[in-house]
Motif scaffolding. Structure first.
Motif, PDB file in Angstrom:
ATOM      1  N   ILE A  36       0.913  -1.187   0.116  1.00  0.00           N
ATOM      2  CA  ILE A  36      -0.123   0.221  -0.110  1.00  0.00           C
ATOM      3  C   ILE A  36       0.921   1.115   0.084  1.00  0.00           C
ATOM      4  CG2 ILE A  36      -1.779   1.474   1.195  1.00  0.00           C
ATOM      5  CD1 ILE A  36      -2.622  -1.408   2.257  1.00  0.00           C
ATOM      6  N   VAL A 155       3.028  -1.435   4.122  1.00  0.00           N
ATOM      7  CA  VAL A 155       2.445   0.111   4.057  1.00  0.00           C
ATOM      8  C   VAL A 155       3.622   1.025   3.938  1.00  0.00           C
ATOM      9  CG1 VAL A 155       1.022   2.210   4.487  1.00  0.00           C
ATOM     10  CG2 VAL A 155       0.285  -0.498   5.162  1.00  0.00           C
ATOM     11  N   PHE A 168      -3.676   4.111   9.226  1.00  0.00           N
ATOM     12  CA  PHE A 168      -2.891   3.008   9.281  1.00  0.00           C
ATOM     13  C   PHE A 168      -2.497   2.520  10.614  1.00  0.00           C
ATOM     14  CE2 PHE A 168      -2.853   3.683   4.519  1.00  0.00           C
ATOM     15  CZ  PHE A 168      -3.678   2.217   4.039  1.00  0.00           C
TER      16      PHE A 168
END
Length: 296
Positions: A36, A155, A168
């Motif tokens: 991500i 991420v 997140f």
């Protein structure tokens, strides 16, 4: 399945390059891996998709910004998040079948303005705080969907505690802090650790990057890290022209067979050892380990 953040408040520490190399290494050995890209510069996405596919994602509104925009709707179908995931075009052929990307967009810096301008939620949410609270409630649902599809989620964060990073942090199982072994980068890492304590985020360790053996300060920092810094990984990523060339986004369209072909034997081995260390520290921290690792 674990969600790990690659994060540092200092830019230029090799965070994105490390994210891509780690993801390609995990994917090559069989882990279904999702990257991500949470950085508005969108470099992780470009390195794994190529510039033309990145532009296509932007035009088609298939980016992280658009996921959050959809999530702002009270009628958001959490299962639709899978529609934003893009199969990777990684130059590493052996990694490509198991590697997927959720790209970012420069629009994410103006997310709250874009939401209220879209009139999607103005009847429900009056303030940014109300909207933010709604998104935070949605994040565990999104995490559950993604973890049912992927073995590992990585991420790539921007060098700040931006809106998307706060989201997140709500669902992260752990984080890795890439850092150059010098005063400025380590200070940024130390300040970050203090902030992460508020979120009760598990720091798996410091990853020394862009290391120069000939630099006295680098050698000293590696031998005696600052007190309070997360325990450094034994695998150290040096500053090498071979690595810089390997993460050229123009090479996405020039496929190679393996990580060893892309990064060279020495550096592909370093990343393989690093990935092994990451799994070990996850186990030590009681973070769920992907099934493939348990069977190994």
């Amino acid at each position: 399945m674990p969600t790990l953040l690659m994060i540092n408040l200092k830019g230029g520490v090799g965070k994105t390059a490390s994210t891509v190399a780690i993801a390609e290494t995990f994917a090559e050995v069989g882990y279904k891996t999702l990257v991500i890209d949470a950085d508005h510069q969108s470099m992780a996405g470009e390195l794994l998709l190529g510039q033309s596919r990145m532009l296509s994602c932007e035009k088609a509104h298939r980016t992280l910004h658009d996921v959050f925009l959809a999530m702002s709707d009270v009628d958001f179908d959490v299962h639709s998040v899978a529609n934003y995931i893009i199969p990777s075009s990684s130059s590493v052929a052996a990694s490509r079948p198991n590697l997927f990307v959720l790209p970012c967009s420069f629009r994410i810096d103006d997310f709250y303005s874009n939401v209220f301008r879209s009139k999607r939620c103005c009847r429900t949410f009056v303030t940014e705080r109300e909207l933010g609270h709604h998104l935070k409630k949605q994040m565990p649902k999104v995490k559950k969907i993604l973890e049912s599809i992927f073995d590992l989620i990585i991420v790539d964060c921007p060098p700040s505690i931006a809106m998307q990073v706060k989201m997140f942090l709500r669902i992260a199982d752990g984080c890795i802090i890439p850092s150059i072994p010098d005063q400025l980068s380590v200070r940024g890492s130390f300040n970050l650790v203090q902030r992460l304590k508020r979120h009760k985020t598990n720091c798996l360790g410091t990853l020394w990057t862009l290391y120069r053996q000939q630099t006295v300060l680098h050698r000293e920092m590696v031998l005696e890290p600052f007190e309070g810094l997360p325990e450094p990984f034994g695998s150290i990523i040096p500053n090498a022209s071979q690595l810089a060339g390997a993460v050229d986004p123009r090479l996405v369209d020039q496929p190679v067979a393996s990580c060893e072909t892309k990064y060279g034997k020495e550096f592909s081995l370093r990343y393989a050892q690093l990935c092994s260390e990451i799994l070990q520290r996850m186990k030590k921290a009681n973070i769920p380990v992907p099934q493939l690792a348990q069977a190994a």
